[in-house]
Write an enzyme that holds these catalytic residues in place. Structure first.
Site, PDB file in Angstrom:
ATOM      1  N   LYS A  86       9.821  56.471 -21.663  1.00 19.77           N
ATOM      2  CA  LYS A  86       8.923  57.623 -21.544  1.00 19.77           C
ATOM      3  C   LYS A  86       7.668  57.395 -22.396  1.00 19.77           C
ATOM      4  O   LYS A  86       7.376  58.137 -23.336  1.00 19.77           O
ATOM      5  CB  LYS A  86       9.640  58.904 -21.961  1.00 19.77           C
ATOM      6  CG  LYS A  86      10.807  59.267 -21.059  1.00 19.77           C
ATOM      7  CD  LYS A  86      11.524  60.514 -21.559  1.00 19.77           C
ATOM      8  CE  LYS A  86      12.732  60.846 -20.702  1.00 19.77           C
ATOM      9  NZ  LYS A  86      13.494  62.006 -21.217  1.00 19.77           N
ATOM     10  N   THR A  87       6.965  56.349 -22.062  1.00 22.18           N
ATOM     11  CA  THR A  87       5.769  55.968 -22.815  1.00 22.18           C
ATOM     12  C   THR A  87       4.511  56.428 -22.079  1.00 22.18           C
ATOM     13  O   THR A  87       4.563  56.872 -20.940  1.00 22.18           O
ATOM     14  CB  THR A  87       5.731  54.445 -23.004  1.00 22.18           C
ATOM     15  OG1 THR A  87       5.955  53.821 -21.734  1.00 22.18           O
ATOM     16  CG2 THR A  87       6.811  53.974 -23.966  1.00 22.18           C
TER      17      THR A  87
END
Length: 284
Positions: free
Chosen positions: A143-144
């Site tokens: 979840k960057t």
């Protein structure tokens, strides 16, 4: 994971990171450099200050910004060092034409601040779980920030945590939507194994012990216990490890602090993370 040899962290990066940095510089000055016209190209020296506590991370990115602009950087602190910064600390000297120092300033500082913030949060969380007695793996998630993954994953490494998976090609992770689309956990795992072969691990997100049993029996390498309560998760992890160890099978399961759980994967390391404050000041 084992501590990194901080002097060699730049060797982790693909050569394409230089192209990414070039695109950042282009984004920041797409047409005229009005401020550059004002200051000209007189040679100047600037000092980089750390203004808040944190782990220094992102040195290769900072260096490359200024390399592309014909400037040089001399560091007075090492990558991975914790900077106490009760007051501003001089940690690097940058030399080059005035215009180019200012062209690189904000791109370099933003990258360093974000990367260092993630490294700091990673190290603090790792220290917290170790103090609580957890001996397993702490990992960041996928979840960057789009376009900034390389910097954020690099910050996690400098901070001492694992990657979980870098991208969709790093590991096959089957979530609820995959399973519903395929029809069952078993069918989804078998399809994944048919293309991943022996090289790529298969991880399955499960909602119960029964689903975990099905995933393991189908050949999953890792099961993620998702949305379990704290006590329920610990009990389920212990049950699964005992049950499958007796059958000659050991698998990783993820969750909260309990040494029956091999991996804790969390997005808190890199989402809503406070940046480390840096500033670059031209000496005068």
């Amino acid at each position: 994971m084992a501590p990194l040899e901080h002097g060699n962290t730049a060797h982790l990066l693909p050569n394409t990171y230089k192209q990414i940095i070039a695109s950042w510089l282009t984004e920041d000055t797409p047409t005229f450099d009005y401020g550059g016209f004002v200051v000209g190209e007189d040679p100047k020296t600037a000092t980089l200050y750390a203004k808040s506590p944190g782990v220094l991370a992102g040195v290769p990115f900072f260096d490359e910004v200024f390399t592309q602009l014909g400037c040089s950087v001399e560091w007075h602190a090492q990558e991975g060092t914790f900077l106490p910064a009760a007051k501003p600390i001089a940690i690097a000297t940058v030399k080059g034409p005035s215009r180019n120092l200012l062209l690189g300033e904000r791109v370099a500082l933003n990258t360093l601040a974000r990367c260092s913030g993630i490294a700091t949060k990673s190290r603090r969380l790792l220290e917290l779980v170790r103090k609580a007695g957890y001996s397993g793996i702490l990992a960041g998630t996928r979840k960057t920030t789009p376009g900034f993954r390389l910097v954020e994953k690099y910050g996690m490494l400098v901070g001492g945590v694992d990657q979980h998976r870098y991208d969709l090609s790093s590991m096959i992770m089957l979530k609820d939507n995959h399973i519903w689309s395929k029809g069952s956990i078993t069918k989804a795992v078998l399809a994944a194994k048919s293309v991943g072969g022996f090289v790529v691990k298969v991880e399955v997100e499960v909602q119960s012990e029964e689903e975990a049993d099905e995933a393991i029996a189908a050949g999953a390498d890792i099961v993620m216990l998702d949305n379990f309560t704290g006590d329920g998760l610990k009990a389920s992890a212990a049950n699964l490890k005992k049950r499958w160890a007796e059958k000659g099978r050991q698998d990783n399961v993820e969750g909260y602090l309990c040494n029956d759980i091999d991996i804790i994967s969390t997005s808190s390391i890199h989402q809503s993370t406070q940046h480390v404050d840096f500033s670059l000041k031209i000496d005068h």
